[in-house]
Motif scaffolding. Structure first.
Motif, PDB file in Angstrom:
ATOM      1  N   VAL A 143     -68.315 -49.498  36.560  1.00 14.49           N
ATOM      2  CA  VAL A 143     -67.206 -49.524  37.514  1.00 14.49           C
ATOM      3  C   VAL A 143     -67.739 -49.841  38.909  1.00 14.49           C
ATOM      4  CG1 VAL A 143     -65.288 -48.253  38.548  1.00 14.49           C
ATOM      5  CG2 VAL A 143     -65.913 -47.854  36.153  1.00 14.49           C
ATOM      6  N   THR A 144     -67.081 -50.773  39.581  1.00 15.91           N
ATOM      7  CA  THR A 144     -67.390 -51.084  40.975  1.00 15.91           C
ATOM      8  C   THR A 144     -66.223 -50.625  41.835  1.00 15.91           C
ATOM      9  OG1 THR A 144     -68.711 -53.031  40.376  1.00 15.91           O
ATOM     10  CG2 THR A 144     -67.899 -52.915  42.639  1.00 15.91           C
ATOM     11  N   ALA A 178     -68.637 -59.333  42.785  1.00 17.91           N
ATOM     12  CA  ALA A 178     -68.165 -58.329  41.820  1.00 17.91           C
ATOM     13  C   ALA A 178     -66.828 -58.743  41.209  1.00 17.91           C
ATOM     14  CB  ALA A 178     -68.040 -56.975  42.511  1.00 17.91           C
ATOM     15  N   LEU A 179     -65.939 -59.288  42.014  1.00 16.70           N
ATOM     16  CA  LEU A 179     -64.634 -59.716  41.509  1.00 16.70           C
ATOM     17  C   LEU A 179     -64.780 -60.858  40.506  1.00 16.70           C
ATOM     18  CD1 LEU A 179     -62.746 -59.580  44.911  1.00 16.70           C
ATOM     19  CD2 LEU A 179     -62.162 -58.217  42.902  1.00 16.70           C
ATOM     20  N   ALA A 180     -65.725 -61.753  40.752  1.00 24.91           N
ATOM     21  CA  ALA A 180     -65.918 -62.897  39.862  1.00 24.91           C
ATOM     22  C   ALA A 180     -66.438 -62.491  38.489  1.00 24.91           C
ATOM     23  CB  ALA A 180     -66.881 -63.899  40.501  1.00 24.91           C
ATOM     24  N   ARG A 181     -67.033 -61.283  38.378  1.00 25.19           N
ATOM     25  CA  ARG A 181     -67.578 -60.817  37.105  1.00 25.19           C
ATOM     26  C   ARG A 181     -66.683 -59.806  36.405  1.00 25.19           C
ATOM     27  NH1 ARG A 181     -72.348 -59.992  40.157  1.00 25.19           N
ATOM     28  NH2 ARG A 181     -72.041 -57.749  39.886  1.00 25.19           N
ATOM     29  N   PRO A 190     -60.437 -66.499  35.784  1.00 20.69           N
ATOM     30  CA  PRO A 190     -59.314 -66.575  34.835  1.00 20.69           C
ATOM     31  C   PRO A 190     -59.512 -65.602  33.675  1.00 20.69           C
ATOM     32  CG  PRO A 190     -60.062 -68.777  35.442  1.00 20.69           C
ATOM     33  CD  PRO A 190     -61.065 -67.813  36.004  1.00 20.69           C
ATOM     34  N   GLY A 191     -58.452 -64.939  33.307  1.00 18.28           N
ATOM     35  CA  GLY A 191     -58.518 -64.020  32.184  1.00 18.28           C
ATOM     36  C   GLY A 191     -58.791 -62.577  32.549  1.00 18.28           C
ATOM     37  N   ARG A 216     -66.329 -54.254  32.351  1.00 17.43           N
ATOM     38  CA  ARG A 216     -66.748 -54.265  33.757  1.00 17.43           C
ATOM     39  C   ARG A 216     -65.476 -54.107  34.590  1.00 17.43           C
ATOM     40  NH1 ARG A 216     -69.801 -58.579  31.554  1.00 17.43           N
ATOM     41  NH2 ARG A 216     -68.066 -59.944  32.111  1.00 17.43           N
ATOM     42  N   VAL A 217     -65.364 -52.992  35.257  1.00 18.22           N
ATOM     43  CA  VAL A 217     -64.129 -52.647  35.968  1.00 18.22           C
ATOM     44  C   VAL A 217     -64.361 -52.705  37.472  1.00 18.22           C
ATOM     45  CG1 VAL A 217     -62.282 -50.944  36.207  1.00 18.22           C
ATOM     46  CG2 VAL A 217     -63.601 -51.063  34.071  1.00 18.22           C
ATOM     47  N   VAL A 218     -63.415 -53.312  38.177  1.00 22.03           N
ATOM     48  CA  VAL A 218     -63.411 -53.240  39.640  1.00 22.03           C
ATOM     49  C   VAL A 218     -62.215 -52.397  40.057  1.00 22.03           C
ATOM     50  CG1 VAL A 218     -63.004 -54.504  41.779  1.00 22.03           C
ATOM     51  CG2 VAL A 218     -64.633 -55.389  40.104  1.00 22.03           C
TER      52      VAL A 218
END
Length: 552
Positions: free
Chosen positions: A24-25, A44-47, A67-68, A98-100
């Protein structure tokens, strides 16, 4: 593969390539301006597999999602409460995602985020924190209110909703700069509380709503006059009394300082809604320039670009490039560059096919498109960036120095004959080829059409005669309070023929000069209002209000 790694892979959910236990980020989305996101936040958002964010934070970060990415709160899975968000984060992390978790401002100032971190730590789920700019700091900076200066002073941050009696007593008895997070309807009560705690009524205070966005507004007053100031500005009373505000109490919020330091709200087009009627690809750089002046651009395509109805002529011309038929190729638009590039890709060619051919570009934007393609133009007009300017610098045909007398001119189906006629007069043979067609785009949404005709836009930028004709054709004529800016005399003439008053004319025919001319116009309006002692209003704020129907 080790036995341990094999067991981990066997245990994780189908289709998931990372470790079974998620990560988690906690990410700070800042106070509202998307440009304040950190590079680490963008990475972080891109992953991210999953984004959990309330609406305010989501609006800031969504452009950086791949996307997705699953966005359960925006998908309507649950109501946006703190407990719902925490449950979503925990469930996604347990499933190996992987959570933001994005929050407005900074995660370190968010009590719910802290509680979520403790819950994750208790389960052994790894997390990280990407700090963001806190509201209190970012909004004060955008309001032109420095919290520290060479004179030095203490700074106290107070949340008016949770501050206790001891807190008010301490800040009331001190001379510290106090940064208060409150809501609009409690500002007057907060000021009274500070006075009763010991602050003098003549202590300066600045109040900012919608900070760091182009809706930002700041008022300077004193603790004793702030309520009257907000009522005079018709901000209070308000049905939106729960809007967050940042109030800075102390000498650093004084009006005399803000006159010098209010860099954001003093931008020449601050808050202006500007219509950019161009093709979507061409509008991007212009919109970015407008944003730098404080405007809110709205891109409305009026022209769609399509391939020619019969491609055979283009096919022959491109083959002629390869076989040495031409001495020159002249590009008169970015669209022409794109059309040739697409045709090259169709034939498996690249920029090396231009070897031995001189290349001309009508202006800087077209030249940049060529450079992006890997081609550096040999000729760009030194003066006016137009067909006439290109002809001024074009060399006449010389049979001694020019082994070939032919020019390839890929262009739009509705282009003028100025360049062809001029080249022929200088002794060149011209293959005038339709590389693309321009057609009228579909009408914009009804809301946009209503804003155009009803005066909802502050300005419209017209970059060609066709954008004038097409905008009027698909959306109607702009309201007479709207500032009309045109790229050149021909475009201005077309606008006038459609009954439009032209307010701004670019000094040279380029979109960047046009945007700069509009910014100068806005700056002149601002200076005139200040000199006259008037409240500066955007053009759209001067439209007559609709009368309400009388009820019997």
């Amino acid at each position: 593969m080790s036995p341990t790694a094999a067991r981990i892979l066997a245990a994780q959910p189908a289709g998931h390539s990372g470790p079974y236990q998620g990560h988690v980020t906690f990410l700070g989305a800042g106070p509202g301006d998307p440009g304040l996101l950190t590079l680490r936040a963008v990475e972080a958002l891109a992953r991210a597999d999953v984004l959990v964010a309330e609406p305010r934070a989501y609006d800031v970060v969504r452009a950086h999602l791949r996307p997705g990415t699953d966005t359960p709160l925006q998908n309507g899975a649950l109501a946006t409460t703190a407990s719902d968000a925490a449950d979503l984060v925990m469930r996604a992390a347990r499933s190996g995602k992987r959570v933001v978790r994005a929050v407005a401002g900074d995660p370190g100032m968010d009590t719910d985020a802290t509680a979520d971190m403790l819950a994750l730590a208790a389960e052994g789920i790894t997390f990280e924190v990407v700090p963001g700019i806190a509201h209190a700091v970012g909004v004060a900076a955008y309001a032109g209110v420095p919290l520290r200066d060479p004179e030095g002073t203490d700074v106290r941050f107070v949340d008016a909703a949770t501050a206790d009696e001891r807190c008010w007593t301490e800040v009331g008895a001190s001379d510290a700069t106090v940064v208060v997070s409150a809501v609009l309807e409690t500002v007057a009560g907060t000021a009274a509380r500070l006075i009763s705690s010991g602050r003098k009524p003549d202590t300066p205070v600045s109040v900012t709503i919608a900070g760091t966005t182009t809706r930002q507004r700041t008022w300077s007053a004193t603790l004793g006059t702030v309520e009257r100031t907000l009522k005079s500005a018709k901000v209070l009373p308000s049905p939106e009394g729960d809007r967050p505000v940042i109030a800075v109490v102390g000498e650093r919020g004084a009006n005399a300082r803000r006159d010098q330091l209010a860099w954001f709200e003093s931008k020449p087009l601050f808050g202006w809604k500007v219509l950019v009627p161009r093709t979507k690809e061409q509008a991007a750089s212009l919109s970015e320039q407008l944003r730098s002046y404080g405007a809110v651009p709205s891109e409305v395509p009026t022209i769609a670009v399509e391939p020619p109805r019969t491609p055979q002529q283009m096919d022959r011309a491109v083959k002629g490039l390869v076989t040495g038929r031409y001495e020159w190729i002249a590009f008169t638009s970015v669209n022409a560059v794109r059309a040739i590039r697409e045709k090259f890709e169709e034939y498996g060619l690249d920029a090396r096919a231009f070897a031995g051919i001189k290349v001309a570009a009508v202006g800087e934007q077209t030249a940049r498109a060529l450079i992006d393609f890997g081609v550096r133009p040999d000729l760009v007009p030194s003066g006016e960036q137009s067909a006439a300017g290109l002809l001024e610098d074009w060399p006449p045909y010389d049979p001694v120095f020019d082994p070939i007398d032919r020019v390839f001119l890929p262009r739009a189906d509705i282009a003028t004959e100025t360049l062809v006629a001029g080249l022929v007069e200088m002794g060149w043979e011209v293959d005038d080829v339709t590389a693309y067609r321009t057609v009228r785009a579909s009408p914009p949404p009804a809301e946009t059409r209503e804003a155009i005709k009803g005066g909802g836009f502050d300005a419209v930028l017209f970059t060609s005669s066709s954008t004038v004709r097409n905008l009027v054709g698909i959306a109607g004529k702009p309201h007479n309070v709207t500032v009309i800016a045109c790229i050149g005399p021909a475009t201005a003439k077309t606008a006038q023929e459609h009954g439009l008053r032209v307010d701004v004319l670019a000094p040279e025919p380029s979109v960047h000069a046009l945007a700069e001319a509009l910014a100068q116009y806005g700056e002149q309006r601002r200076a005139a209002a200040l000199e006259a002692g008037e409240v500066l209003k955007r053009p759209s704020e001067k439209r007559p209000q609709r009368r309400r129907a009388r009820t019997s």
